[in-house]
Motif scaffolding. Structure first.
Motif: not given
Lengths: 518, 395
Positions: A353, A356-358, A360-361, B271, B274-275, B278, B281
């Motif tokens: 979380x 690794x991932x975004x 909200x997408x 991206x 959003x994070x 992430x 990486x």
């Protein structure tokens, strides 16, 4: 009958359907040092979080009897009011406040109407700090100026300021060197003389066998046994047996092993901490991975496995990185993550979380993120239709439970999120996949599917590095295991030598000869 | 069965969110049409609507990229004033040719953006602080270069870009009504383009074997788009034709929409917002992304500075005061997430137009500027609250 200060009965706690604790019982005598042992994820910290009210009453089942009365803590303040104080592995000090201020953090000495009484604060702080062996410390300097060991002692002083009766220490010596650890253990014994009961979680079994009066072993969310000093034998071997003694059933899919030549080789790899260039995190590590081989990295939390992996992955972690990295015999010079990806290295983070991932997408968007520049675009213009086709294919192949690839990944279960992460990295067409705790927090069924994916990757001739804190999993999936401790390789095991006891012994042997930290 | 209907419901809610603000814009517009007795639909007012709001739209387009990363740029109002001032000085005091002056000013906008980008991306100073500091710096510099005085009047060639029209062709009278044909033709061309794009995208989709929406849906969607386009072009044809700023705005909207929707750098901006971890990486150079976002914002500010000074036919030290807040509000009203990672260029444009229509409508019905501010504030607060609440429900 002995004087029981705390009794936890039939404690059961679930995290979204997965039982973290299953009918756990713990009984602690007044004035003893009671150790909790178990592997990572066995449920030790969960149990202590229930006791201190971090997981409030209602989120678990079972009873807590403290000083003979039943307790239903709703938050940490309620447990502290009863004299139960927990000190976590990560220190909860405010770095720029003074030592004295930190001792009374959240518990300030105030005169009428909430005004802080500085005179009394300093006076009492000095008194309390004397109890933990920090008498000569300047209490006005910021706490961040102290060494980690001394900060740990300030944490204990903070607990004492709250009039603690039952002190819970979660791996207090994990980040301390031998000397500081000894000092800390000494303090714990002196607190015991003052009548304070102590529950201590630790992986350093040699420490436990010297300090603890009784030891409760937890495994897979269940209490296995409680050993008492003087009655039972308390030795490291005995504790290890309790910690890992479980039958391996057929939880791992079989694999045909076709191991090729050396695909990746890392030599004399050293990494310093990014915020503190003085501190070595990885020290002179060398290892190799063959094509079609799954190589495990075992070690306790904080052993440096993630740091090692991320530093290899295009220097995503650390500074002053030295050492060489070879792929198929050719030296690789990776300056950034992009270089690493282009050279066929993929790293799936342990924190899917956070790293690794975004969330909200959607699935498609996340799956293609790492391979976008070279697989799904021409001259920077994205071909969305290609994206949909490829991500649909992976959704079906990896059996991701979602209605379509347009579904937001934040709404998926942990196992399915992990499959999205794996898809993302497989899409980059890697030769080396580093999977950091790929099965953390996901259910048994999804774990099996992840193992199958790993097997499939190995079958395709890819080199796989598998980092896990669950030893049975490493033993079940890997072809070879490196044991990492304190940023160094503590040993290497081939498949014939695999056993949890050996790994544990390697870690402990390495920890014992550990020099004081730099 | 239930799973499928849930999926449909979800898809429906996404659509509703995308079009929600557009519908709100139309509703607000219609309400003011009623309240003002049709005044806000007059050709002159439609023209004013575009001209008055052009710079906010230009700035909102640039600002959206900042907002996507969870940040804002507070310096744009001051940079607008500064670039407008130096542009006027180049033309009036240094006697430069107008195209050269524009080019140099746009270049200085890029440099100003890079200057901020270095601090934000590479020195890791929080964007809020960097842009707040530059808000003061460039407001001060504006006063210095202008000596605290208004500089003007600017020559006609200059003024055209902010207050002029595209060349009129084939103007003739139909009875006593003047009709500007270029605008009418542009409307028709736009309609054809919309149809062409839709057909092309559906062809591509079916060549990949994807489901294509039913014909009636496509037809309805196209019909609405065509009606809206032609409503405006016909109204503008009845006034002076197509404003130059409208063309600039449309061009920017097209470019930035393409950039954010269809390119790798655009995806990388989302991206990072959003994070960021992430993104890093995944091989994205997050610092470089931040650098170019603020560089783009500098360029947009300079463009807005030119347009504003042209429209006013002069450069003033107080120009652009508070524009940054309008641009930021436009992004939020248009559905961009305050924490970053989601939002669209079209949303920001619609947000800017909602505020423009509110301003314009309230002026027409005689509400004072004080009340207008209160209403705009309430709309911003309401839009973001509704957005957050609806997200919570979906999660």
């Amino acid at each position: 009958m002995s004087d029981i200060i705390l009794e936890m009965k039939n404690i059961t706690k679930e995290f979204s359907g997965v039982k973290a604790l299953d009918d756990v019982n713990l009984s602690v005598e007044r004035g003893e040092v009671h150790a909790l042992c178990g592997e990572n994820g066995a449920g030790k910290s969960t149990l202590m979080n229930i006791l201190s009210g971090i997981y409030p009453y209602g989120e678990y089942t079972g009873d807590i009897l403290y000083n003979g009365t039943e307790c239903r803590f709703r938050d940490i303040r309620e447990s502290e009011r009863r004299g139960i104080v927990i000190i976590h592995q990560e220190l909860a000090l405010s770095p720029y406040l003074s030592v004295a201020e930190n001792v009374f953090l959240g518990n300030e000495i105030t005169s009428a109407k909430g005004v802080i009484d500085w005179h009394k604060t300093h006076q009492r702080a000095a008194e309390i700090l004397e109890c933990v062996g920090l008498a000569e410390e300047n209490i006005s300097i910021p706490v961040s100026k102290l060494s980690i060991g001394r900060q740990q002692l300030v944490e204990i002083a903070k607990a004492l300021a709250k009039k603690v009766e039952l002190l819970i220490l979660d791996e207090p010596t994990a980040s301390l060197n031998d000397e500081d650890s000894q000092k800390l253990l000494h303090i714990i014994l002196s607190l015991k003389d003052q009548g304070i009961t102590c529950i201590m979680i630790s992986h350093k079994l040699n420490e436990l066998s010297s300090v603890a009066d009784s030891i409760t072993v937890i495994r897979d969310g269940k209490t296995i046994e409680t050993l008492k000093k003087g009655i039972d034998e308390i030795s490291e071997d005995r504790i290890i047996k309790g910690m890992v003694g479980r039958e391996l059933t057929n939880r791992y899919p079989p694999r045909e092993r076709k191991i090729g030549g050396v695909a990746f080789e890392v030599k004399n790899w050293s990494v310093r901490h990014p915020d503190d260039p003085e501190r070595a995190v990885i020290n002179n590590v060398s290892f190799h991975v063959n094509a079609g081989e799954v190589v495990g990295f075992a070690g306790l939390m904080g052993a440096g496995r993630t740091e090692l992996a991320m530093s290899i992955f295009g220097r995503a972690y650390g500074c002053n990185i030295s050492g060489s990295l070879k792929k198929d015999g050719k030296e690789l010079r990776l300056r950034c993550v992009k270089d690493a990806i282009r050279n066929g290295i993929a790293y799936a983070s342990e924190d899917r979380k956070g790293y690794g991932l975004v969330l909200i997408n959607d699935i498609r968007w996340n799956m293609t993120l790492a391979s976008l520049p070279f697989r799904f675009s021409r001259k920077s213009v994205i071909n969305k239709n290609d994206e949909i086709v490829a991500s649909e294919e992976f959704r079906k192949k990896l059996n991701i439970k979602a209605n379509s690839v347009q579904q937001t990944v934040g709404a998926l279960s942990g196992g399915n999120q992990q499959k999205v992460v794996l898809s993302k990295w497989i899409m980059t067409g890697p030769d080396l996949l580093i999977l950091d705790e790929p099965t953390r927090g996901i259910d048994v069924g999804a774990k099996y599917e992840i193992y199958e994916i790993i097997n499939e990757l190995a079958k395709q001739g890819k080199a796989v590095i598998f980092i896990s804190s669950e030893m049975p999993e490493l033993l079940g999936v890997c072809d070879r295991i490196y044991v990492l401790n304190q940023g160094e390789i503590a040993g290497e095991l081939s498949r014939e030598e695999f056993s949890q006891e050996t790994i544990m012994k390697m870690i402990l042997a390495h920890a014992r000869k550990e020099r004081p930290a730099i | 069965m239930s799973e499928k209907s849930a999926a449909r419901k979800k898809a429906g809610s996404i659509n509703a969110k995308q079009y929600g603000m557009l519908i709100a814009l139309i509703v607000i517009y219609l309400i003011f049409t009623l309240l003002s007795g049709g005044k806000n639909a007059s050709p002159m007012n439609i023209n004013n609507l575009f001209m008055q709001n052009s710079y906010v739209v230009i700035l909102a387009v640039g600002m959206l990229l900042c907002v996507l990363t969870g940040n804002v740029d507070l310096s744009v109002g001051s940079v607008v004033a500064f670039t407008g001032a130096i542009c006027a000085i180049f033309v009036l005091d240094l006697g430069m040719s107008i195209p050269l002056a524009f080019l140099l000013v746009l270049l200085s906008g890029v440099l100003i953006g890079m200057w901020q980008g270095v601090f934000i991306a590479y020195l890791r100073v929080p964007p809020f602080v960097v842009t707040l500091a530059n808000m003061l710096i460039f407001r001060g510099l504006t006063l210095v270069v202008l000596n605290g005085q208004t500089k003007g009047p600017l020559p006609a060639g200059y003024v055209t870009i902010g207050a002029g029209y595209l060349p009129e062709i084939n103007t003739y009278f139909l009875g006593r009504t003047k009709v500007e044909m270029l605008s009418v033709l542009a409307g028709l061309a736009g309609s054809l383009l919309a149809i062409f794009m839709e057909v092309r995208s559906q062809r591509k989709k079916s060549s990949y074997g994807f489901a294509v929406p039913p014909l009636w849906q496509t037809a309805a969607k196209l019909a609405i788009i065509i009606v809206i386009i032609n409503f405006f072009t016909v109204k503008l044809a009845l006034y002076n034709g197509l404003p130059v700023v409208l063309a600039i705005m449309l061009l920017l909207i097209v470019i930035y929409t393409f950039l954010t929707d269809n390119t790798v750098p655009g995806r990388q901006i989302y991206a990072v917002g959003g994070n960021a971890n992430a993104a890093r990486l995944s091989g994205i150079k997050t610092q470089r992304v931040m650098f170019w976002i603020y560089t783009s914002m500098g360029l947009m500010s300079a463009l807005a500075g030119i347009v504003l000074s042209a429209r006013n036919a002069s450069a003033t030290p107080k120009a652009g005061d508070g524009f940054e807040l309008d641009a930021i509000a436009a992004c939020y009203i248009g559905g961009a997430a305050a924490l970053g990672g989601s939002g669209t260029i079209m949303g920001a444009v619609v947000g800017a137009l909602i505020m423009g229509v509110l301003n314009n409508g309230m002026s027409l019905i005689g509400w004072s500027v004080d009340v207008q501010k209160v209403v705009k504030g309430l709309v911003l607060l309401g839009a973001v609250t509704v957005d957050l609440l609806s997200k919570k429900k979906n999660a």
